[in-house]
Write a protein that holds these residues in place. Structure first.
Motif, PDB file in Angstrom:
ATOM      1  N   GLY A   1     -16.706  -4.043  -8.290  1.00  0.00           N
ATOM      2  CA  GLY A   1     -17.472  -3.668  -7.110  1.00  0.00           C
ATOM      3  C   GLY A   1     -16.652  -3.059  -6.003  1.00  0.00           C
ATOM      4  N   ALA A   2     -15.442  -2.573  -6.308  1.00  0.00           N
ATOM      5  CA  ALA A   2     -14.578  -2.043  -5.258  1.00  0.00           C
ATOM      6  C   ALA A   2     -13.853  -0.793  -5.738  1.00  0.00           C
ATOM      7  N   ILE A   3     -13.407  -0.014  -4.770  1.00  0.00           N
ATOM      8  CA  ILE A   3     -12.584   1.165  -5.023  1.00  0.00           C
ATOM      9  C   ILE A   3     -11.130   0.789  -4.745  1.00  0.00           C
ATOM     10  N   ALA A   4     -10.231   1.131  -5.668  1.00  0.00           N
ATOM     11  CA  ALA A   4      -8.804   0.825  -5.518  1.00  0.00           C
ATOM     12  C   ALA A   4      -8.017   2.126  -5.406  1.00  0.00           C
ATOM     13  N   GLU A   5      -7.391   2.332  -4.254  1.00  0.00           N
ATOM     14  CA  GLU A   5      -6.592   3.538  -4.048  1.00  0.00           C
ATOM     15  C   GLU A   5      -5.109   3.171  -4.102  1.00  0.00           C
ATOM     16  N   PRO A   6      -4.318   3.851  -4.945  1.00  0.00           N
ATOM     17  CA  PRO A   6      -2.908   3.479  -5.112  1.00  0.00           C
ATOM     18  C   PRO A   6      -2.088   3.750  -3.864  1.00  0.00           C
TER      19      PRO A   6
ATOM     20  N   THR B   1      10.872  -0.443 -12.642  1.00  0.00           N
ATOM     21  CA  THR B   1       9.604   0.039 -12.099  1.00  0.00           C
ATOM     22  C   THR B   1       8.472  -0.487 -12.958  1.00  0.00           C
ATOM     23  N   GLY B   2       7.647  -1.333 -12.358  1.00  0.00           N
ATOM     24  CA  GLY B   2       6.563  -1.948 -13.105  1.00  0.00           C
ATOM     25  C   GLY B   2       5.423  -0.976 -13.372  1.00  0.00           C
ATOM     26  N   ARG B   3       4.633  -1.305 -14.382  1.00  0.00           N
ATOM     27  CA  ARG B   3       3.479  -0.460 -14.713  1.00  0.00           C
ATOM     28  C   ARG B   3       2.368  -0.625 -13.682  1.00  0.00           C
ATOM     29  N   SER B   4       2.320  -1.786 -13.028  1.00  0.00           N
ATOM     30  CA  SER B   4       1.296  -2.025 -12.017  1.00  0.00           C
ATOM     31  C   SER B   4       1.781  -1.530 -10.662  1.00  0.00           C
ATOM     32  N   ALA B   5       0.860  -1.458  -9.698  1.00  0.00           N
ATOM     33  CA  ALA B   5       1.184  -0.903  -8.390  1.00  0.00           C
ATOM     34  C   ALA B   5       0.428  -1.657  -7.308  1.00  0.00           C
ATOM     35  N   TYR B   6       0.748  -1.321  -6.057  1.00  0.00           N
ATOM     36  CA  TYR B   6       0.003  -1.845  -4.909  1.00  0.00           C
ATOM     37  C   TYR B   6      -1.136  -0.887  -4.597  1.00  0.00           C
ATOM     38  N   HIS B   7      -2.301  -1.461  -4.248  1.00  0.00           N
ATOM     39  CA  HIS B   7      -3.487  -0.660  -3.965  1.00  0.00           C
ATOM     40  C   HIS B   7      -4.159  -1.155  -2.684  1.00  0.00           C
TER      41      HIS B   7
ATOM     42  N   PRO C   1     -15.764 -12.219   4.010  1.00  0.00           N
ATOM     43  CA  PRO C   1     -15.985 -11.343   5.175  1.00  0.00           C
ATOM     44  C   PRO C   1     -14.879 -10.320   5.380  1.00  0.00           C
ATOM     45  N   PHE C   2     -14.459  -9.634   4.302  1.00  0.00           N
ATOM     46  CA  PHE C   2     -13.345  -8.700   4.417  1.00  0.00           C
ATOM     47  C   PHE C   2     -13.816  -7.258   4.276  1.00  0.00           C
ATOM     48  N   ASP C   3     -13.154  -6.376   5.032  1.00  0.00           N
ATOM     49  CA  ASP C   3     -13.414  -4.938   4.941  1.00  0.00           C
ATOM     50  C   ASP C   3     -12.557  -4.289   3.860  1.00  0.00           C
ATOM     51  N   GLY C   4     -11.438  -4.900   3.524  1.00  0.00           N
ATOM     52  CA  GLY C   4     -10.534  -4.345   2.537  1.00  0.00           C
ATOM     53  C   GLY C   4      -9.489  -5.364   2.157  1.00  0.00           C
ATOM     54  N   ALA C   5      -8.660  -5.004   1.184  1.00  0.00           N
ATOM     55  CA  ALA C   5      -7.638  -5.928   0.709  1.00  0.00           C
ATOM     56  C   ALA C   5      -6.458  -5.143   0.150  1.00  0.00           C
ATOM     57  N   ILE C   6      -5.290  -5.769   0.177  1.00  0.00           N
ATOM     58  CA  ILE C   6      -4.104  -5.241  -0.499  1.00  0.00           C
ATOM     59  C   ILE C   6      -4.005  -5.954  -1.841  1.00  0.00           C
ATOM     60  N   HIS C   7      -3.951  -5.173  -2.896  1.00  0.00           N
ATOM     61  CA  HIS C   7      -3.989  -5.722  -4.254  1.00  0.00           C
ATOM     62  C   HIS C   7      -2.790  -5.219  -5.043  1.00  0.00           C
TER      63      HIS C   7
ATOM     64  N   GLU D   1     -17.173  -0.632  -2.740  1.00  0.00           N
ATOM     65  CA  GLU D   1     -17.683   0.700  -3.070  1.00  0.00           C
ATOM     66  C   GLU D   1     -19.103   0.924  -2.557  1.00  0.00           C
ATOM     67  N   ARG D   2     -19.845  -0.141  -2.295  1.00  0.00           N
ATOM     68  CA  ARG D   2     -21.235   0.012  -1.869  1.00  0.00           C
ATOM     69  C   ARG D   2     -21.383  -0.029  -0.341  1.00  0.00           C
ATOM     70  N   ARG D   3     -20.275  -0.114   0.367  1.00  0.00           N
ATOM     71  CA  ARG D   3     -20.352  -0.263   1.813  1.00  0.00           C
ATOM     72  C   ARG D   3     -19.762   0.965   2.505  1.00  0.00           C
ATOM     73  N   THR D   4     -20.515   1.530   3.446  1.00  0.00           N
ATOM     74  CA  THR D   4     -20.008   2.660   4.212  1.00  0.00           C
ATOM     75  C   THR D   4     -18.861   2.182   5.099  1.00  0.00           C
TER      76      THR D   4
END
Length: 319
Positions: free
Chosen positions: A168-173, A276-282, A154-160, A287-290
């Protein structure tokens, strides 16, 4: 049979296999206490009422859930199996109820999954500004360490943290992870740490999920060593920061997680070399939910805060 007939039959079958809630609560409490008497005290019932509810549940199921041994009750094998499932179902109902109740008094509620140290050390201190901009918002923050299915949670978003890959999701850096070596001033002075190679002879604090980090830092600092993996291990950056502040060792920490300790003088940066790692926080969202207004506002605010944090680190002098 018509579709409506099938639906009615299915509903009847569901009710047939769904015992009364009070019987399930009585069973769970009696199993937890191994006593009808203590279960009755907890549920504000008589001992006879609890015993009757459990007996009726056993009759409904057609199996014995408890063995009555003198003045005690002991779960049968069937009872242990049923208890495991019943506890899980009751916990899910309780969690769903708390989530729905959180909507009271708030025009909009944001359900967010966060990484524990990111949530406590970077996000939480900034949330007051978000709530100032969106005073009608409610917040539900829960810890999730790995990617999950947004359709099942039941989440609207997440920190990754990691690569920008989430099914199934959009990841913004937000920003990359810039790690520095820190220690308490007392620890640094006691061990006379003056050059990167000096860290080889002092306790180093390791994050269990980043076993290569110290080796990579030593390579960046020009130190050749096979001892980079030695040191006490922790499973969260927050624990490492506390351990370092209490003189337990040198720590390789993301700078954003020790900003407060550095500003207060509880920790000092030992060397200019950073990793500085190659990965980042996003920030990740389905992506299918308004995006609801509260989610869209949070996204815009979070990206703004992350940009300010990036600029701040780029202009910050080593130290």
């Amino acid at each position: 049979m018509t579709f409506e007939d099938n639906r009615r039959v299915f509903a009847i079958m569901k009710r047939a296999f769904l015992p009364p809630a009070e019987a399930l609560l009585a069973f769970e409490s009696a199993a937890r206490h191994a006593s009808f008497t203590r279960a009755a005290e907890e549920l504000h019932l008589t001992q006879g009422a609890v015993s009757k509810q459990v007996r009726q549940l056993e009759e409904r199921l057609g199996v014995e859930l408890f063995r009555r041994v003198r003045q005690r009750i002991v779960l049968t094998d069937a009872g242990r199996l049923y208890l495991h499932e019943v506890r899980g179902a009751l916990a899910q109902i309780s969690d769903a109820t708390r989530q729905v109740m959180s909507f009271a008094g708030s025009a909009d509620v944001l359900n967010l999954a966060v990484l524990p140290t990111f949530g406590t050390r970077w996000l939480a201190p900034r949330l007051a500004e978000f709530l100032r901009r969106y005073p009608s918002a409610g917040l539900n923050l829960s810890v999730r360490l790995r990617p999950f299915d947004f359709d099942a949670e039941p989440f609207d978003g997440a920190i990754h943290h990691g690569d920008p890959v989430w099914a199934g999701a959009i990841a913004e850096p937000l920003f990359p992870e810039d790690s520095i070596v820190v220690a308490s001033r007392a620890f640094r002075d006691r061990h006379s740490i003056r050059a990167p190679a000096d860290l080889l002879r002092v306790p180093r604090l390791q994050l269990a999920t980043r076993p290569l980090a110290w080796r990579q830092w030593f390579e960046a600092a020009g130190v050749d060593t096979e001892a980079a993996y030695q040191g006490q291990r922790f499973d969260q950056f927050g624990m490492i920061a506390e351990a370092a502040a209490h003189h337990l060792g040198a720590a390789l920490m993301p700078r954003l997680f020790v900003e407060e300790e550095l500003a207060a003088g509880k920790l000092v940066r030992l060397f200019d070399t950073s990793l500085t790692g190659r990965s980042a926080y996003h920030f990740v969202y389905p992506e299918r939910r308004t995006l609801r207004p509260v989610v869209a506002t949070f996204r815009a605010w979070l990206l703004e805060e992350a940009r300010a944090a990036r600029i701040g680190r780029e202009t910050m002098l080593p130290g």
